[in-house]
Design a protein around this motif. Sequence first.
Motif: not given
Length: 228
Positions: A14, A17, A21, A83
Amino acid sequence: MTDNQRHDRSRVARLVEILVKALAVGAGFGAATSLVNGISLGYADLESRTYTTSGWSVAEIVSLLLDSGWAWAGLAVAVGWLVTRGVESRRAALAQGAAAGALALLAATAAYSVVDTLRSGGDFPWYASEPLVWWIASVIFGAPLGAVGACVKRPGTIGLLARLTVPVGAALQMVVLPPGRNEVVETMGKTIVWVAAAVSIGFVAVHFLLVERRRHSLGMPSRSSGRA
């Protein structure tokens, strides 16, 4: 693999990620802004008195819009929303949105500096081309703006205010600090931003009222409270 190991791997994935992003969107925005600025300068004939006082180009208008404070603020808000769309915990969403907003503005500043340095043939290190204040501002303003983005999905007044942050801020900037190097460019820039802001505010307000009316007609309780 134990449950703790799965949980740790999930948390790491997570975080990666969010990092990817935020950095990708921020860097793309910063690079695009610098490139458009360079293109607009290529169309500018600043030695011409007529162009200086009343000339304009499409590239210059786009550059003016991208390189405005409200657009950079909107970047942090957008990334904060991006996000945290699937995050249920509000505390986690606020923390992740804040981190993503700051990272996005740092990445945008870095990419802008790199592209500017490459375009101008300046000497590296590229980061020396940006005043320290912009790096500090990326964190100071990026974090709260990213947290605002995390609140966009929330129902009720908090979500409404979060969704109005960028259009209202853009409209106010046109009053306090209007863009443009001459009256024609300034007028065009203000008109575009004011129209876009008015449409956005109207859409957000109407959508909010319709949702609230539907909720009340169905007898649904307020969703102002939720998971922490």
